[in-house]
Design a protein around this motif. Sequence first.
Motif, short mmCIF file in Angstrom:
data_model
loop_
_atom_site.label_atom_id
_atom_site.label_comp_id
_atom_site.label_asym_id
_atom_site.label_seq_id
_atom_site.Cartn_x
_atom_site.Cartn_y
_atom_site.Cartn_z
N LYS A 114 17.42 -27.16 -24.90
CA LYS A 114 17.42 -27.75 -23.56
C LYS A 114 18.28 -29.01 -23.51
O LYS A 114 18.96 -29.27 -22.51
N SER A 115 18.26 -29.80 -24.58
CA SER A 115 19.08 -31.02 -24.60
C SER A 115 20.56 -30.67 -24.66
O SER A 115 21.40 -31.35 -24.05
N TYR A 116 20.90 -29.60 -25.39
CA TYR A 116 22.28 -29.14 -25.44
C TYR A 116 22.72 -28.64 -24.07
O TYR A 116 23.83 -28.94 -23.61
N ARG A 117 21.84 -27.90 -23.42
CA ARG A 117 22.17 -27.38 -22.08
C ARG A 117 22.40 -28.52 -21.09
O ARG A 117 23.32 -28.47 -20.28
N ARG A 118 21.61 -29.57 -21.18
CA ARG A 118 21.82 -30.74 -20.32
C ARG A 118 23.18 -31.38 -20.59
O ARG A 118 23.87 -31.82 -19.67
N GLU A 119 23.55 -31.44 -21.86
CA GLU A 119 24.85 -31.99 -22.23
C GLU A 119 25.98 -31.19 -21.59
O GLU A 119 26.93 -31.75 -21.04
#
Length: 345
Positions: free
Chosen positions: A117-122
């Motif tokens: 999820k953090s990668y997707r936000r990036e």
Amino acid sequence: MIYTDARDDFFFIDVRSPSEYKEDTIKGAINIPLLNDDERKQVGTTYVQLGKTKAKRLGVNLISPKLPDIFEQVLELKYKYGKIAAFCARGGYRSTFFASIFSSIGIPIYQLEGGYKSYRREVINALPNLNEKINYIVLNGNTGVGKTDILKNLEKLGCSVLDLEGAANHRGSILGGIGLGKSNSQKKFETNIYEQLRKAKNGYVFVEAESNKIGRVTVPKFISDKLRQGIQVFIDADIEHRIENLKKDYILNENWKEESISAIDKLNKYISKEKIEILKQEIVLGNFDFVSNELMKKYYDPMYNFKSDKIKYSRKFKVKTNSDEISKDILKWYNDYVENPNKEG
């Protein structure tokens, strides 16, 4: 550890289920699932119906028999890559378990904070900013002139490129999925764009002209808007050259006839039923040259030329031999254009 701190130094292990991994993952990550899709569903159902403790117990029981094989995989990756970070969906139980169990036996595995999820936000947050810094050089041209090959050659020559069709795993037209399998998800499409743009060497990126939809994915509006504002280049080629290019692209596997017939049926809004039946019969006979010639003249070219007539081109090129030579010509023009942007093509 957050993704932007780890992305250039760490090798990533995605411990999510195969279906989660298939939909999208961090570029280059390998999948070592702790739970397969059915097992993940079982644990989720147990959590809802019987509570957290029983769900954890079930998870441990399902994972334990796999640990010897997982250990061997991780040991090999650790030897090959050194620094490794594991992630799950949100940086929760799965990646915590994975990182902890290996770190406890002297094989340090880092955990990616926030997981996928953090990668997707990036990706979502960074894409508009990356796009804003780019000047796109847009390759226009009728179907079959070899724009994708030219992009690949320009990349080999040291240019930055954005391959939208490669990112989508689809060639963009109604027939564009023949021989390629299932097109990518929207998430994976955007991930592929992000990874290409963040590696751009300078402010200029070559890209093929595309419609807003490529197969089942949609080009983000801020990118499609920027493409229309880009430096427009037109590439032309004789019909014989175009047919050979299409033949190379579309006759990729033994099922090309079946896939082509299925795709041809989708053209019933644009081509008469009688013509579609003729084309299907010619496909069965393996007469690809005839079919591609008919489609270009009766469908692709009229549709493309209607849009193309409204575009002001900075330069036009004609493919005389192959995409290697025209790519070199484009590179010469590009180098001159960057130095003299106000010079007429």
